[in-house]
Design a protein around this motif. Sequence first.
Motif, PDB file in Angstrom:
ATOM      1  N   PRO A  63     -84.154  56.260 -23.150  1.00 53.17           N
ATOM      2  CA  PRO A  63     -83.323  57.174 -23.937  1.00 53.17           C
ATOM      3  C   PRO A  63     -84.078  58.465 -24.248  1.00 53.17           C
ATOM      4  O   PRO A  63     -85.224  58.428 -24.710  1.00 53.17           O
ATOM      5  CB  PRO A  63     -83.028  56.377 -25.207  1.00 53.17           C
ATOM      6  N   VAL A  64     -83.455  59.587 -23.956  1.00 53.67           N
ATOM      7  CA  VAL A  64     -84.026  60.901 -24.269  1.00 53.67           C
ATOM      8  C   VAL A  64     -82.930  61.765 -24.885  1.00 53.67           C
ATOM      9  O   VAL A  64     -81.749  61.576 -24.603  1.00 53.67           O
ATOM     10  CB  VAL A  64     -84.623  61.602 -23.019  1.00 53.67           C
ATOM     11  N   ALA A  65     -83.329  62.715 -25.720  1.00 53.06           N
ATOM     12  CA  ALA A  65     -82.359  63.623 -26.331  1.00 53.06           C
ATOM     13  C   ALA A  65     -81.884  64.688 -25.346  1.00 53.06           C
ATOM     14  O   ALA A  65     -80.734  65.105 -25.381  1.00 53.06           O
ATOM     15  CB  ALA A  65     -82.964  64.281 -27.565  1.00 53.06           C
ATOM     16  N   ASP A  66     -82.794  65.112 -24.461  1.00 57.99           N
ATOM     17  CA  ASP A  66     -82.493  66.200 -23.538  1.00 57.99           C
ATOM     18  C   ASP A  66     -83.272  65.951 -22.244  1.00 57.99           C
ATOM     19  O   ASP A  66     -84.506  65.970 -22.243  1.00 57.99           O
ATOM     20  CB  ASP A  66     -82.909  67.521 -24.183  1.00 57.99           C
ATOM     21  N   ILE A  67     -82.556  65.748 -21.155  1.00 58.00           N
ATOM     22  CA  ILE A  67     -83.210  65.438 -19.884  1.00 58.00           C
ATOM     23  C   ILE A  67     -84.100  66.577 -19.424  1.00 58.00           C
ATOM     24  O   ILE A  67     -85.244  66.350 -19.015  1.00 58.00           O
ATOM     25  CB  ILE A  67     -82.168  65.069 -18.804  1.00 58.00           C
ATOM     26  N   GLU A  68     -83.627  67.795 -19.471  1.00 61.22           N
ATOM     27  CA  GLU A  68     -84.426  68.930 -19.011  1.00 61.22           C
ATOM     28  C   GLU A  68     -85.695  69.096 -19.832  1.00 61.22           C
ATOM     29  O   GLU A  68     -86.754  69.426 -19.293  1.00 61.22           O
ATOM     30  CB  GLU A  68     -83.600  70.213 -18.995  1.00 61.22           C
ATOM     31  N   ALA A  69     -85.627  68.856 -21.136  1.00 61.28           N
ATOM     32  CA  ALA A  69     -86.812  68.963 -21.990  1.00 61.28           C
ATOM     33  C   ALA A  69     -87.813  67.856 -21.692  1.00 61.28           C
ATOM     34  O   ALA A  69     -89.027  68.065 -21.772  1.00 61.28           O
ATOM     35  CB  ALA A  69     -86.403  68.927 -23.460  1.00 61.28           C
ATOM     36  N   ALA A  70     -87.333  66.676 -21.332  1.00 66.36           N
ATOM     37  CA  ALA A  70     -88.208  65.532 -21.060  1.00 66.36           C
ATOM     38  C   ALA A  70     -88.739  65.528 -19.634  1.00 66.36           C
ATOM     39  O   ALA A  70     -89.781  64.919 -19.352  1.00 66.36           O
ATOM     40  CB  ALA A  70     -87.452  64.236 -21.328  1.00 66.36           C
ATOM     41  N   LYS A  71     -88.052  66.190 -18.743  1.00 71.49           N
ATOM     42  CA  LYS A  71     -88.332  66.113 -17.306  1.00 71.49           C
ATOM     43  C   LYS A  71     -89.776  66.411 -16.936  1.00 71.49           C
ATOM     44  O   LYS A  71     -90.396  65.686 -16.148  1.00 71.49           O
ATOM     45  CB  LYS A  71     -87.395  67.072 -16.565  1.00 71.49           C
ATOM     46  N   SER A  72     -90.374  67.457 -17.490  1.00 70.14           N
ATOM     47  CA  SER A  72     -91.720  67.856 -17.074  1.00 70.14           C
ATOM     48  C   SER A  72     -92.769  66.801 -17.390  1.00 70.14           C
ATOM     49  O   SER A  72     -93.738  66.652 -16.646  1.00 70.14           O
ATOM     50  CB  SER A  72     -92.116  69.206 -17.672  1.00 70.14           C
ATOM     51  N   PHE A  73     -92.599  66.048 -18.453  1.00 67.37           N
ATOM     52  CA  PHE A  73     -93.550  64.970 -18.745  1.00 67.37           C
ATOM     53  C   PHE A  73     -93.564  63.967 -17.603  1.00 67.37           C
ATOM     54  O   PHE A  73     -94.618  63.576 -17.119  1.00 67.37           O
ATOM     55  CB  PHE A  73     -93.210  64.266 -20.060  1.00 67.37           C
ATOM     56  N   TYR A  74     -92.389  63.555 -17.154  1.00 67.12           N
ATOM     57  CA  TYR A  74     -92.273  62.527 -16.121  1.00 67.12           C
ATOM     58  C   TYR A  74     -92.596  63.058 -14.720  1.00 67.12           C
ATOM     59  O   TYR A  74     -93.136  62.329 -13.895  1.00 67.12           O
ATOM     60  CB  TYR A  74     -90.884  61.884 -16.169  1.00 67.12           C
ATOM     61  N   THR A  75     -92.283  64.333 -14.491  1.00 65.98           N
ATOM     62  CA  THR A  75     -92.558  64.887 -13.160  1.00 65.98           C
ATOM     63  C   THR A  75     -93.963  65.472 -13.071  1.00 65.98           C
ATOM     64  O   THR A  75     -94.725  65.112 -12.178  1.00 65.98           O
ATOM     65  CB  THR A  75     -91.513  65.946 -12.780  1.00 65.98           C
ATOM     66  N   ASP A  76     -94.316  66.352 -13.982  1.00 69.99           N
ATOM     67  CA  ASP A  76     -95.622  67.008 -13.914  1.00 69.99           C
ATOM     68  C   ASP A  76     -96.761  66.069 -14.303  1.00 69.99           C
ATOM     69  O   ASP A  76     -97.739  65.941 -13.581  1.00 69.99           O
ATOM     70  CB  ASP A  76     -95.654  68.246 -14.810  1.00 69.99           C
ATOM     71  N   PHE A  77     -96.645  65.421 -15.438  1.00 74.13           N
ATOM     72  CA  PHE A  77     -97.728  64.571 -15.929  1.00 74.13           C
ATOM     73  C   PHE A  77     -97.817  63.245 -15.172  1.00 74.13           C
ATOM     74  O   PHE A  77     -98.876  62.858 -14.703  1.00 74.13           O
ATOM     75  CB  PHE A  77     -97.570  64.320 -17.428  1.00 74.13           C
ATOM     76  N   LEU A  78     -96.688  62.531 -15.026  1.00 75.62           N
ATOM     77  CA  LEU A  78     -96.711  61.230 -14.359  1.00 75.62           C
ATOM     78  C   LEU A  78     -96.605  61.321 -12.840  1.00 75.62           C
ATOM     79  O   LEU A  78     -96.851  60.349 -12.142  1.00 75.62           O
ATOM     80  CB  LEU A  78     -95.591  60.334 -14.890  1.00 75.62           C
ATOM     81  N   GLY A  79     -96.205  62.476 -12.335  1.00 72.83           N
ATOM     82  CA  GLY A  79     -96.154  62.662 -10.890  1.00 72.83           C
ATOM     83  C   GLY A  79     -94.920  62.082 -10.218  1.00 72.83           C
ATOM     84  O   GLY A  79     -94.915  61.854  -9.011  1.00 72.83           O
ATOM     85  N   LEU A  80     -93.867  61.849 -10.980  1.00 71.16           N
ATOM     86  CA  LEU A  80     -92.603  61.377 -10.397  1.00 71.16           C
ATOM     87  C   LEU A  80     -91.865  62.617  -9.889  1.00 71.16           C
ATOM     88  O   LEU A  80     -91.025  63.188 -10.563  1.00 71.16           O
ATOM     89  CB  LEU A  80     -91.783  60.605 -11.434  1.00 71.16           C
ATOM     90  N   THR A  81     -92.195  63.006  -8.692  1.00 70.45           N
ATOM     91  CA  THR A  81     -91.792  64.321  -8.192  1.00 70.45           C
ATOM     92  C   THR A  81     -90.419  64.370  -7.545  1.00 70.45           C
ATOM     93  O   THR A  81     -89.874  65.450  -7.354  1.00 70.45           O
ATOM     94  CB  THR A  81     -92.826  64.840  -7.180  1.00 70.45           C
ATOM     95  N   ASN A  82     -89.855  63.232  -7.196  1.00 75.06           N
ATOM     96  CA  ASN A  82     -88.543  63.233  -6.543  1.00 75.06           C
ATOM     97  C   ASN A  82     -87.440  63.045  -7.572  1.00 75.06           C
ATOM     98  O   ASN A  82     -87.407  62.043  -8.278  1.00 75.06           O
ATOM     99  CB  ASN A  82     -88.454  62.115  -5.508  1.00 75.06           C
ATOM    100  N   GLU A  83     -86.535  64.018  -7.669  1.00 74.96           N
ATOM    101  CA  GLU A  83     -85.353  63.863  -8.510  1.00 74.96           C
ATOM    102  C   GLU A  83     -84.260  63.299  -7.606  1.00 74.96           C
ATOM    103  O   GLU A  83     -83.649  64.032  -6.840  1.00 74.96           O
ATOM    104  CB  GLU A  83     -84.935  65.190  -9.133  1.00 74.96           C
ATOM    105  N   ASP A  84     -84.053  61.987  -7.684  1.00 69.44           N
ATOM    106  CA  ASP A  84     -83.082  61.330  -6.812  1.00 69.44           C
ATOM    107  C   ASP A  84     -81.664  61.787  -7.116  1.00 69.44           C
ATOM    108  O   ASP A  84     -80.848  61.916  -6.216  1.00 69.44           O
ATOM    109  CB  ASP A  84     -83.182  59.812  -6.941  1.00 69.44           C
ATOM    110  N   PHE A  85     -81.364  61.974  -8.375  1.00 72.23           N
ATOM    111  CA  PHE A  85     -80.081  62.540  -8.786  1.00 72.23           C
ATOM    112  C   PHE A  85     -80.177  62.973 -10.231  1.00 72.23           C
ATOM    113  O   PHE A  85     -81.067  62.557 -10.966  1.00 72.23           O
ATOM    114  CB  PHE A  85     -78.911  61.570  -8.575  1.00 72.23           C
ATOM    115  N   ASN A  86     -79.246  63.830 -10.640  1.00 75.19           N
ATOM    116  CA  ASN A  86     -79.174  64.293 -12.023  1.00 75.19           C
ATOM    117  C   ASN A  86     -77.713  64.603 -12.308  1.00 75.19           C
ATOM    118  O   ASN A  86     -77.154  65.546 -11.750  1.00 75.19           O
ATOM    119  CB  ASN A  86     -80.050  65.525 -12.234  1.00 75.19           C
ATOM    120  N   LEU A  87     -77.093  63.768 -13.143  1.00 69.76           N
ATOM    121  CA  LEU A  87     -75.685  63.967 -13.501  1.00 69.76           C
ATOM    122  C   LEU A  87     -75.531  64.683 -14.840  1.00 69.76           C
ATOM    123  O   LEU A  87     -74.434  64.761 -15.374  1.00 69.76           O
ATOM    124  CB  LEU A  87     -74.967  62.607 -13.560  1.00 69.76           C
TER     125      LEU A  87
END
Length: 117
Positions: free
Chosen positions: A11-35
């Motif tokens: 659960p997150v309040a805002d996907i765009e605000a949370a995204k960089s933690f998971y992509t930049d910091f954790l290295g989850l670089t593929n966005e499979d989808f975003n609805l």
Amino acid sequence: MRVFRIMPNLPVADIEAAKSFYTDFLGLTNEDFNLGWVARYTSPDGQAIVQLVTRDASAPVDSAVSVHTSDVEAAYEDAQRRGYEIVKPLATEAWGVRRFFVRAPDGTVLNIAQHAD
């Protein structure tokens, strides 16, 4: 039921605000989808997966995990036969997933899904 993937729905309040933690910091670089209300990020090798969820668009509650199966119809029938609480009935969603929500005896809500393709 044959399960081939289980992924957390965080659960997150805002996907765009949370995204960089998971992509930049954790290295989850593929966005499979975003609805907009749910987005999936994976590692380059596909081994690490997380879904960020603000609020499920078509369910009365949010699920803790998504469980992908090759036969959601059979899973639904089995859950009913076992007397588990169906939180969201089996339905085909506009984004191409057939799914239902079931509550485990411990109270955890699971999204049981099969891609329509």
